[in-house]
Design an enzyme around this catalytic site. Sequence first.
Site, PDB file in Angstrom:
ATOM      1  N   GLU A   1       1.055  -1.027  -0.093  1.00 13.72           N
ATOM      2  CA  GLU A   1       0.126  -0.143   0.024  1.00 13.72           C
ATOM      3  C   GLU A   1       0.911   1.305  -0.003  1.00 13.72           C
ATOM      4  OE1 GLU A   1      -3.241   0.285  -0.519  1.00 13.72           O
ATOM      5  OE2 GLU A   1      -2.620   2.409  -0.901  1.00 13.72           O
TER       6      GLU A   1
ATOM      7  N   LYS B   1       8.069  -1.604  -2.262  1.00 19.13           N
ATOM      8  CA  LYS B   1       7.570  -0.779  -1.204  1.00 19.13           C
ATOM      9  C   LYS B   1       8.556  -0.256  -0.103  1.00 19.13           C
ATOM     10  CE  LYS B   1       4.932   0.930   1.714  1.00 19.13           C
ATOM     11  NZ  LYS B   1       4.236   2.059   1.557  1.00 19.13           N
TER      12      LYS B   1
ATOM     13  N   CYS C   1       5.856   4.602   9.295  1.00 18.03           N
ATOM     14  CA  CYS C   1       6.398   3.535   8.233  1.00 18.03           C
ATOM     15  C   CYS C   1       8.011   3.876   7.906  1.00 18.03           C
ATOM     16  CB  CYS C   1       5.668   3.702   7.013  1.00 18.03           C
ATOM     17  SG  CYS C   1       4.055   3.175   7.185  1.00 18.03           S
TER      18      CYS C   1
HETATM   19  P1  NAI Z   1      -2.431  -0.649  12.669  1.00 10.76           P
HETATM   20  O1  NAI Z   1      -1.760  -1.025  13.837  1.00 10.76           O
HETATM   21  O2  NAI Z   1      -3.171   0.729  12.410  1.00 10.76           O
HETATM   22  O3  NAI Z   1      -3.356  -1.792  12.154  1.00 10.76           O
HETATM   23  C1  NAI Z   1      -2.949  -3.163  11.971  1.00 10.76           C
HETATM   24  C2  NAI Z   1      -4.511  -3.768  12.723  1.00 10.76           C
HETATM   25  O4  NAI Z   1      -4.190  -5.200  12.655  1.00 10.76           O
HETATM   26  C3  NAI Z   1      -4.604  -3.737  14.315  1.00 10.76           C
HETATM   27  O5  NAI Z   1      -5.983  -3.022  14.513  1.00 10.76           O
HETATM   28  C4  NAI Z   1      -4.532  -5.109  14.977  1.00 10.76           C
HETATM   29  O6  NAI Z   1      -5.329  -5.156  15.811  1.00 10.76           O
HETATM   30  C5  NAI Z   1      -4.891  -5.797  13.843  1.00 10.76           C
HETATM   31  N1  NAI Z   1      -4.523  -7.038  13.666  1.00 10.76           N
HETATM   32  C6  NAI Z   1      -3.048  -7.716  14.073  1.00 10.76           C
HETATM   33  N2  NAI Z   1      -3.218  -9.156  14.015  1.00 10.76           N
HETATM   34  C7  NAI Z   1      -4.562  -9.501  13.909  1.00 10.76           C
HETATM   35  C8  NAI Z   1      -4.934 -10.745  13.535  1.00 10.76           C
HETATM   36  N3  NAI Z   1      -4.407 -11.922  13.435  1.00 10.76           N
HETATM   37  N4  NAI Z   1      -6.274 -10.840  13.327  1.00 10.76           N
HETATM   38  C9  NAI Z   1      -7.157  -9.567  13.168  1.00 10.76           C
HETATM   39  N5  NAI Z   1      -6.536  -8.438  13.341  1.00 10.76           N
HETATM   40  C10 NAI Z   1      -5.349  -8.472  13.327  1.00 10.76           C
HETATM   41  O7  NAI Z   1      -1.190  -0.890  11.034  1.00 10.76           O
HETATM   42  P2  NAI Z   1      -1.329   0.139  10.079  1.00 10.76           P
HETATM   43  O8  NAI Z   1      -0.950   1.369  10.044  1.00 10.76           O
HETATM   44  O9  NAI Z   1      -2.623  -0.074   9.064  1.00 10.76           O
HETATM   45  O10 NAI Z   1      -0.330  -0.671   9.133  1.00 10.76           O
HETATM   46  C11 NAI Z   1      -0.491  -2.089   8.585  1.00 10.76           C
HETATM   47  C12 NAI Z   1       0.706  -2.445   7.623  1.00 10.76           C
HETATM   48  O11 NAI Z   1       0.516  -1.434   6.493  1.00 10.76           O
HETATM   49  C13 NAI Z   1       2.032  -2.222   8.155  1.00 10.76           C
HETATM   50  O12 NAI Z   1       2.695  -3.492   7.847  1.00 10.76           O
HETATM   51  C14 NAI Z   1       2.583  -1.001   7.547  1.00 10.76           C
HETATM   52  O13 NAI Z   1       3.820  -0.871   7.619  1.00 10.76           O
HETATM   53  C15 NAI Z   1       1.756  -0.937   6.258  1.00 10.76           C
HETATM   54  N6  NAI Z   1       1.459   0.305   5.918  1.00 10.76           N
HETATM   55  C16 NAI Z   1       1.112   1.421   6.697  1.00 10.76           C
HETATM   56  C17 NAI Z   1       0.795   2.849   6.089  1.00 10.76           C
HETATM   57  C18 NAI Z   1       0.405   3.816   7.026  1.00 10.76           C
HETATM   58  O14 NAI Z   1       0.226   4.802   6.664  1.00 10.76           O
HETATM   59  N7  NAI Z   1       0.210   3.567   8.422  1.00 10.76           N
HETATM   60  C19 NAI Z   1       1.010   2.960   4.876  1.00 10.76           C
HETATM   61  C20 NAI Z   1       1.537   1.886   3.884  1.00 10.76           C
HETATM   62  C21 NAI Z   1       1.702   0.606   4.350  1.00 10.76           C
END
Ligand code: NAI
Length: 464
Positions: free
Chosen positions: A158, A217, A273
């Site tokens: 993403e 990425k 990130c």
């Molecule tokens: P986040 O921490 O906001 O959300 C991740 C969610 O996954 C949490 O709510 C957590 O409870 C849930 N989760 C974890 N294990 C789980 C499971 N087994 N079953 C169900 N839910 C589960 O993280 P965010 O920011 O959305 O990032 C997600 C990924 O995307 C990461 O790898 C990050 O590096 C990548 N990313 C993030 C960006 C950003 O701007 N935040 C942009 C591009 C990529």
Amino acid sequence: MVNICCIGAGYVGGPSCAVIAYQCHDVKVTIVDLNQARIDAWNSDELPIYEPGLDEIVFSRRGKNLFFTTEVDQAIIDADLIFVSVNTPTKKSGMGAGYAADLAYIENATRRIAQVATSSKVVIEKSTVPCRTAQSMRTILEANSSKDIRFDILSNPEFLAEGTAVKDLTNPDRVLIGCLQTPEGFAAQQKLVDIYTRWIPQERVITMNLWSSELSKLAANALLAQRISSINALSAICEATGADVDEVAYACGTDSRIGPKFLKASVGFGGSCFQKDILNLVYLSEQLYLPEVAAYWKSVVTMNEYQKMRFTHRIVRTLFNTVTFKRIALLGFAFKKDTGDTRESAAITLSSYLIQERANVAIYDPKVSAKQIKMDLTEPGVGTNEAEVDKHVQVCSSAYEACAGADALVICTEWDEFKMEHLDYQKIFEKMQKPAFIFDGRLILDAPKLREIGFRVETIGKSA
Ligand code: NAI
């Protein structure tokens, strides 16, 4: 009807899959998370994350073809395509601590899919992961599934930026889809291409091999952060020589080979990130016995830390070498404007340094709660404890309140409401201690105008 499940209702899973539901009314999208409070918030009037334009999208499709639930297993069973959008934070302990990505959440989600799936699935890596993670996911899925179920893995990193997520998802520069170069891999890839091309021009949906997609990425984030560290390194030279970093950035940015974006000097980059992904790349390089490559990327993070420290030192030096019990108004706590996200925000480091100097820090951010600020400042590793935070931090409900009685005002986040056309700096000046100092860490203020009011102004990348 195509059925999509997204595991992880965070900053990425929530907006990216809500936009799919918004663009494709005949696709059923179920976003799941283990965190009940987060899911409850997605189902309420106040969504758990702030993104311009997101409310309209969620409210218009929720309950129709967009659902939020903690019923992870059922959503997996029903899905044709499963996005894995869970967190991949930097490891805090064990092998690779401080550098490697913690892949435990990815592995748990993958194992869950393998355990409960009763039909074939396309599993899509949406989280940012080290190169070749898809291989581990495939091994887990194949080892834990029955013979008549097939799993195909795609990489679809993403590229949304927080604060402009809806815009980025609706009109992206590109979408990457990586697959194994096999007939089955191509067939799975086509299923996802068919979803995205409903609203994104075909030429912007780029297909490639799995490993290129995963690495792209990390590479894109490393290159963006490297530009920020480069201009920040130049800002130090500007401050020492009388050159103006805005003019230097403009001069360089008009070269079409360089371009103007990501050349804004600042107090340092933050967000969940950049640092994490570069450290991940550093770790990967070390694992591949490429120490020079690792050192090269590591320097981008080192420069970022230096910039935060340098700015704090400038504050202390300017305030006659002591900030003890001085009130310092910190405007902005989010890592950038238009988001409530504070992860790795430069404001955390700045506040912590100032508290360690025993300053009284009055913080105001339009989208970050007092609870979040206190939580961030008492996190292990930040350098300040609860007693210090209670004693030295006041969270305010407006910029005016934060600045009243302050010796200095520090711009940490570039929120529009802190710009000259929105805040009454004359009024602020009257309520501050004299001499009244402003430290602009984001280059958003008009220093000559502020000097006319009577402020002493210090701007990043410009000599005093
Ligand atoms: P986040 O921490 O906001 O959300 C991740 C969610 O996954 C949490 O709510 C957590 O409870 C849930 N989760 C974890 N294990 C789980 C499971 N087994 N079953 C169900 N839910 C589960 O993280 P965010 O920011 O959305 O990032 C997600 C990924 O995307 C990461 O790898 C990050 O590096 C990548 N990313 C993030 C960006 C950003 O701007 N935040 C942009 C591009 C990529």
